[in-house]
Design an enzyme around this catalytic site. Structure first.
Site, PDB file in Angstrom:
ATOM      1  N   GLY A  36     -23.439  12.254 -16.205  1.00 39.15           N
ATOM      2  CA  GLY A  36     -23.440  13.107 -15.019  1.00 39.15           C
ATOM      3  C   GLY A  36     -22.876  12.354 -13.832  1.00 39.15           C
ATOM      4  CD  GLU A  43      -2.861   1.236   0.256  1.00 34.96           C
ATOM      5  OE1 GLU A  43      -3.772   0.413   0.290  1.00 34.96           O
ATOM      6  OE2 GLU A  43      -2.761   2.098  -0.635  1.00 34.96           O
ATOM      7  CG  ASP A 100     -21.794   7.429 -11.956  1.00 36.53           C
ATOM      8  OD1 ASP A 100     -20.977   6.816 -11.248  1.00 36.53           O
ATOM      9  OD2 ASP A 100     -21.533   7.856 -13.103  1.00 36.53           O
ATOM     10  CB  SER A 158      -5.300   1.744  -2.561  1.00 36.14           C
ATOM     11  OG  SER A 158      -5.889   1.487  -1.330  1.00 36.14           O
ATOM     12  CG  ASP A 199     -20.417  11.746 -17.541  1.00 34.33           C
ATOM     13  OD1 ASP A 199     -20.268  11.091 -16.484  1.00 34.33           O
ATOM     14  OD2 ASP A 199     -21.523  12.113 -17.974  1.00 34.33           O
ATOM     15  CB  VAL A 200     -17.072   7.111 -16.027  1.00 37.13           C
ATOM     16  CG1 VAL A 200     -17.068   5.591 -16.190  1.00 37.13           C
ATOM     17  CG2 VAL A 200     -15.661   7.673 -16.076  1.00 37.13           C
ATOM     18  CG  ASP A 234      -0.891   4.745  -0.867  1.00 36.18           C
ATOM     19  OD1 ASP A 234      -1.519   4.204  -1.796  1.00 36.18           O
ATOM     20  OD2 ASP A 234      -1.173   4.567   0.335  1.00 36.18           O
TER      21      ASP A 234
END
Ligand SMILES: *[C@@H]1O[C@H](CO)[C@@H](O)[C@H](O)[C@H]1NC(C)=O
Ligand SMILES: *[C@@H]1O[C@H](CO)[C@@H](O)[C@H](O)[C@H]1NC(C)=O
Length: 574
Positions: free
Chosen positions: A552, A288, A554, A492, A533-534, A292
């Site tokens: 839009g 992790e 979601d 992550s 936009d996805v 990061d």
């Protein structure tokens, strides 16, 4: 300091204090049942000590919140006029009356508290279990977290003398049951990488990005510049918990492979809290922490990055770590302009009072010009982690309205698709902030009765934005051959990437003599066109198809993925 996490189990019987003395006690927080992930062991040993955190009401949190929106909402006269530490403290500190009343109560119990936050709204005091039971009319018991075997001491209810109710907002640990943090990032092998028949409509995006996403892919997909940042007062802070250490050697290998244009000495600074460290032995590298750091240092092109490492295993849950890190960074005269955190829990395990207190600290951080980013969680609609459920479980602290929650997608724009693990939904604790009402109501109208009753449509809705959720990283763990790169998946991956985008925008803003973006959401929701936009895919959980992405905002991909040039243009126009 956080409470000792594991208490010895003893068979000493619990001596209940006389109920007669309790006549003026009022129940402050309670939980109806032990959370299903825990079992009760028995009474906490009366000789054990609890490090109680006492959260006092701020003298003027509504004033802080009003100021936060005034400095963060585009078009406001005060936009960008962030508060100093002293100005934030003037809103956040408790009244002298609260402090005196609570200290007098502690004194009458033979206890002396220490101020534990830079604004003075948190006190800590070590209290023997027997004393805690008496002064809070509580029944502290030992509970085992079933999955990990870790033990915590909690009470299912506690009360306060009535005259303390206007002064004490929250006490921890009492009824919050955070699960011990773990950071087992799923390792994605070549065979289970998402098989996208991506249409690569832009020559700029290498075909390999359809299955293996590297910094070059993120730069190509989102238009993230490779030009070096110039501003040294700018910074991105990366939160590190549970002995997840960021290895400089792996970072160097990663940069040599993926960012040959960066100087080989490019690295990160270290700040610690609670006695944290960042050891560099071969076996110390954490998946992790490496992820990061590699996707901040490796994408934010010379924006200064600080790894903020906590020295506690936080087996009491993440809340202690989240409180400690925000209190530690808030004592700085200038807070890091971005703080990204890829750890989280489930909202129902917290208490509304402590969740609110933490969220309020994020509001103060935003008012001071810092952006708080959190990975939205990897359990779809089943909370921070996948689990069985009937009703949807909100992730924590993603549901706090004063932070920006980052979900995940895969594939290539314009065919990016929501990742099924991307947590999203609606808080049961926090109400829907006005900056997102229009976007969320449009979604809910289109949703109709789907999933009705499984979530709180009036709650703060998340995530706010998203980025790629399956990335390649370098983590030279002992199980891997040196030099081997591996894929990892999860939100992550997404929060550090978005942190890099905001860090680079802040670099350009500071260079132009403008303030950093600070609390992002009012700006983001006012400018939906700065995102790709996805509209494909959905998340999962609780035996449902969760929420679907659509045009839009979601609750899987938020407003969409970043379009760097558009974000920068909108930011420079502020
Ligand atoms: C990709 O295309 C092939 C051939 O048309 C099809 O069989 C497969 O299901 C598609 N995969 C996805 C993930 O859409
Ligand atoms: C906060 O950070 C500073 C700098 O790393 C450190 O010296 C201090 O001990 C930290 N405070 C706590 C409570 O950990």
């Amino acid at each position: 300091m956080v409470a000792t996490s594991v208490f010895l189990i003893s068979l000493l019987s619990f001596a209940a204090a006389s109920p007669a003395a309790r006549s003026n006690f009022v129940v402050h927080e309670k939980r109806d049942a032990v959370p299903s992930s825990f079992t009760k062991v028995g009474p906490a040993p009366s000789s054990a000590t609890i490090n109680l955190r006492i959260g006092l009401f701020s003298n003027n949190f509504p004033g802080l919140e009003k100021t936060l929106y005034a400095v963060s909402t585009p078009g406001s006269e005060l936009y960008g006029q962030h508060l100093t530490l002293e100005e934030a403290k003037a809103f956040m500190e408790p009244t002298t009356e609260s402090l005196n009343t609570v200290n007098a109560w502690l004194d009458s119990n033979g206890l002396t508290a220490t101020v534990a936050s830079p604004y003075g709204e948190w006190l800590t005091v070590n209290v023997p279990v027997s004393k805690a039971n008496e002064m809070l009319d509580a029944n502290f018991e030992t509970f085992t977290h079933i999955e990990t075997g870790k033990q915590i001491v909690r009470t299912l209810a506690y009360s306060l003398p009535a005259d303390l109710l206007p002064h004490i907002e929250a006490i921890h640990p009492t009824t919050a049951f955070g699960r011990p943090l773990s950071a087992s990032r799923p390792i994605v092998t070549a065979s289970d990488r998402p098989a996208f028949n991506a249409t690569i409509s832009s020559d700029a995006v290498p075909a390999s990005c359809a299955s293996t996403v590297t910094p070059a892919c993120l730069q190509a997909m989102y238009g993230i510049p490779t030009t070096l940042a110039t501003q040294k007062t700018n910074s991105i802070a990366v939160a590190g918990f549970i002995d997840q250490f960021a290895q400089t050697k792996d970072l160097t290998t990663f940069l040599a492979r993926f960012r040959t244009d960066l100087s080989s000495s490019t690295t990160f600074a270290l700040r610690t809290f609670d006695g944290g460290s960042n050891p560099q032995a071969a076996g110390d590298a954490g998946i992790e922490a490496n992820l990061d750091i590699q996707y901040t240092v490796g994408v934010a092109s010379s924006v200064p990055v600080t790894f903020v490492s906590g020295g506690n295993d936080f087996s009491d849950g993440a809340l202690d770590g989240f409180l400690d890190i925000i209190n530690n960074l808030s004592e700085l005269a200038t807070v890091p302009q971005v703080l990204t955190t890829s750890y989280g829990e489930d909202e129902p395990d917290q208490t509304a009072a402590t969740a609110t207190k933490l969220c309020n600290a994020y509001a103060a951080y935003g008012a001071r010009g810092g952006s708080i980013l959190f990975a939205s969680g990897d359990g779809g609609v089943a909370g921070g982690q996948s689990q069985s459920c009937t009703n949807f479980i909100a992730a924590f602290p993603a549901g706090c309205p004063f932070l920006t929650a980052v979900g995940s997608v895969s594939g290539i724009p314009p065919s990016e698709t929501a990742a099924s693990f991307s947590s999203g939904g609606f808080s049961e604790v926090f109400t829907q902030p006005s900056y997102q009402t229009t976007a969320v109501q449009t979604y809910l109208t289109a949703l109709g009765s789907t999933n009705a009753g499984k979530f709180n449509p009036a709650g703060r809705a998340y995530p706010d934005v998203s980025t790629q959720g399956v990335l390649d990283q370098k983590c030279n763990r002992e199980s891997l051959l040196p030099g081997v790169l591996e894929g990892v998946s999860g939100t992550s991956c997404s929060s550090p990437t978005f942190a890099s985008v905001i860090g680079l925008v802040n670099d350009r803003l500071i260079a132009a003599g403008k303030p950093p973006l600070g609390f992002l959401n009012p700006f983001l929701y006012a400018n939906p066109a700065i995102f790709n936009d996805v509209t494909l895919g959905h998340n999962t959980g609780c035996n449902t198809n969760g929420f679907s992405a659509r045009a839009g905002w979601d609750p899987v991909t938020g407003l969409g993925t970043p379009n760097f040039a558009a974000i920068l243009a909108a930011a420079l126009a502020l």
